[in-house]
Design a protein around this motif. Sequence first.
Motif, mmCIF file in Angstrom:
data_model
loop_
_atom_site.group_PDB
_atom_site.id
_atom_site.type_symbol
_atom_site.label_atom_id
_atom_site.label_comp_id
_atom_site.label_asym_id
_atom_site.label_seq_id
_atom_site.Cartn_x
_atom_site.Cartn_y
_atom_site.Cartn_z
ATOM 1 N N ALA A 1 1.955 11.743 -10.232
ATOM 2 C CA ALA A 1 1.164 12.979 -10.297
ATOM 3 C C ALA A 1 2.053 14.216 -10.294
ATOM 4 O O ALA A 1 1.691 15.246 -10.862
ATOM 5 C CB ALA A 1 0.181 13.046 -9.132
ATOM 6 N N THR A 2 3.212 14.114 -9.660
ATOM 7 C CA THR A 2 4.088 15.285 -9.537
ATOM 8 C C THR A 2 5.314 15.195 -10.445
ATOM 9 O O THR A 2 6.260 15.960 -10.266
ATOM 10 C CB THR A 2 4.539 15.457 -8.071
ATOM 11 O OG1 THR A 2 5.215 14.273 -7.651
ATOM 12 C CG2 THR A 2 3.355 15.749 -7.165
ATOM 13 N N ALA A 3 5.281 14.296 -11.405
ATOM 14 C CA ALA A 3 6.422 14.145 -12.318
ATOM 15 C C ALA A 3 6.633 15.429 -13.108
ATOM 16 O O ALA A 3 5.686 16.155 -13.424
ATOM 17 C CB ALA A 3 6.182 12.971 -13.261
ATOM 18 N N ALA A 4 7.867 15.711 -13.426
ATOM 19 C CA ALA A 4 8.233 16.956 -14.117
ATOM 20 C C ALA A 4 7.578 17.067 -15.490
ATOM 21 O O ALA A 4 7.271 18.164 -15.947
ATOM 22 C CB ALA A 4 9.749 17.047 -14.248
ATOM 23 N N ASP A 5 7.334 15.943 -16.139
ATOM 24 C CA ASP A 5 6.760 15.996 -17.482
ATOM 25 C C ASP A 5 5.231 15.994 -17.496
ATOM 26 O O ASP A 5 4.620 15.998 -18.554
ATOM 27 C CB ASP A 5 7.290 14.832 -18.326
ATOM 28 C CG ASP A 5 6.947 13.478 -17.750
ATOM 29 O OD1 ASP A 5 6.572 13.405 -16.559
ATOM 30 O OD2 ASP A 5 7.061 12.480 -18.490
ATOM 31 N N GLN B 1 0.830 -1.208 0.000
ATOM 32 C CA GLN B 1 0.000 0.000 0.000
ATOM 33 C C GLN B 1 0.864 1.257 0.000
ATOM 34 O O GLN B 1 0.586 2.209 -0.736
ATOM 35 C CB GLN B 1 -0.925 0.005 1.218
ATOM 36 C CG GLN B 1 -2.010 -1.030 1.144
ATOM 37 C CD GLN B 1 -2.784 -1.139 2.448
ATOM 38 O OE1 GLN B 1 -2.284 -0.766 3.510
ATOM 39 N NE2 GLN B 1 -3.998 -1.653 2.363
ATOM 40 N N VAL B 2 1.913 1.264 0.819
ATOM 41 C CA VAL B 2 2.826 2.414 0.862
ATOM 42 C C VAL B 2 3.433 2.637 -0.526
ATOM 43 O O VAL B 2 3.481 3.771 -1.019
ATOM 44 C CB VAL B 2 3.937 2.212 1.921
ATOM 45 C CG1 VAL B 2 5.027 3.262 1.785
ATOM 46 C CG2 VAL B 2 3.348 2.218 3.325
ATOM 47 N N ASP C 1 -4.038 11.508 -0.900
ATOM 48 C CA ASP C 1 -2.898 10.580 -0.961
ATOM 49 C C ASP C 1 -2.005 10.720 0.266
ATOM 50 O O ASP C 1 -1.481 9.722 0.777
ATOM 51 C CB ASP C 1 -2.097 10.795 -2.241
ATOM 52 C CG ASP C 1 -2.793 10.229 -3.473
ATOM 53 O OD1 ASP C 1 -3.635 9.311 -3.315
ATOM 54 O OD2 ASP C 1 -2.497 10.693 -4.586
ATOM 55 N N ALA C 2 -1.822 11.935 0.753
ATOM 56 C CA ALA C 2 -1.009 12.150 1.955
ATOM 57 C C ALA C 2 -1.647 11.473 3.165
ATOM 58 O O ALA C 2 -0.949 10.857 3.979
ATOM 59 C CB ALA C 2 -0.820 13.642 2.214
ATOM 60 N N GLN C 3 -2.975 11.569 3.278
ATOM 61 C CA GLN C 3 -3.667 10.905 4.393
ATOM 62 C C GLN C 3 -3.558 9.386 4.263
ATOM 63 O O GLN C 3 -3.331 8.682 5.254
ATOM 64 C CB GLN C 3 -5.141 11.328 4.433
ATOM 65 C CG GLN C 3 -5.348 12.755 4.863
ATOM 66 C CD GLN C 3 -6.797 13.196 4.687
ATOM 67 O OE1 GLN C 3 -7.590 12.557 4.005
ATOM 68 N NE2 GLN C 3 -7.131 14.321 5.316
ATOM 69 N N ARG D 1 2.925 5.984 -2.832
ATOM 70 C CA ARG D 1 4.155 6.711 -3.179
ATOM 71 C C ARG D 1 4.301 6.834 -4.685
ATOM 72 O O ARG D 1 4.581 7.917 -5.216
ATOM 73 C CB ARG D 1 5.376 5.986 -2.598
ATOM 74 C CG ARG D 1 6.691 6.687 -2.919
ATOM 75 C CD ARG D 1 7.867 5.766 -2.843
ATOM 76 N NE ARG D 1 7.726 4.681 -3.802
ATOM 77 C CZ ARG D 1 8.407 3.549 -3.724
ATOM 78 N NH1 ARG D 1 9.246 3.329 -2.751
ATOM 79 N NH2 ARG D 1 8.242 2.613 -4.637
ATOM 80 N N ASP D 2 4.071 5.739 -5.402
ATOM 81 C CA ASP D 2 4.209 5.764 -6.857
ATOM 82 C C ASP D 2 3.149 6.662 -7.501
ATOM 83 O O ASP D 2 3.433 7.349 -8.491
ATOM 84 C CB ASP D 2 4.120 4.345 -7.428
ATOM 85 C CG ASP D 2 5.326 3.486 -7.052
ATOM 86 O OD1 ASP D 2 6.323 4.035 -6.528
ATOM 87 O OD2 ASP D 2 5.258 2.255 -7.261
ATOM 88 N N ARG D 3 1.947 6.676 -6.933
ATOM 89 C CA ARG D 3 0.898 7.541 -7.467
ATOM 90 C C ARG D 3 1.268 9.017 -7.281
ATOM 91 O O ARG D 3 1.094 9.836 -8.187
ATOM 92 C CB ARG D 3 -0.443 7.230 -6.807
ATOM 93 C CG ARG D 3 -1.601 7.971 -7.423
ATOM 94 C CD ARG D 3 -2.975 7.530 -6.955
ATOM 95 N NE ARG D 3 -3.109 7.387 -5.528
ATOM 96 C CZ ARG D 3 -3.350 6.222 -4.912
ATOM 97 N NH1 ARG D 3 -3.460 5.107 -5.603
ATOM 98 N NH2 ARG D 3 -3.489 6.180 -3.610
#
Length: 147
Positions: free
Chosen positions: A65-69, A54-55, A83-85, A59-61
């Motif tokens: 979502a925040t990838a530079a491209d 699950q972690v 996602d943080a929660q 983390r991968d999601r």
Amino acid sequence: MSVIEKTSTQDHLLEEAFGAPVRELYAQATEPEASAALVRALELRSFLVVAEEQVTRVRDRVHAATAADRDMNELSADDLRFDAQWLEAALAGRDGYVAALGELLRTMPEQVQRPARPLQFAQQKITAVATPAPAPPRAGAVQAHRP
């Protein structure tokens, strides 16, 4: 995929404590004479594998979502908060399982713990023969009666 097939970050501790690879430990746990410590440790390991998965997913999601491209218009603060929660909950679960497994391994009876290598006791043979000690002077001499 089964939890037996997946790895956890604590597998090395289980293998050290019980003296066999994780796959073999699961086979041993199905035997009637399996120790309660082994069964409990593998149960905790199974829960840990799920929590670590699950972690990893969250983390991968977040990374995706925040990838530079990625298009910034697709970025959602609400999604990231959610996602943080979720990540916080998954990490709390993982930390709990790691702590419980560590405590179990620290407190299990010594006779349950097996060494990493089987002990081999060799029978030592005496190969030298001791020479007899010299007899004290007059040992075994018969005392003569004096008239």
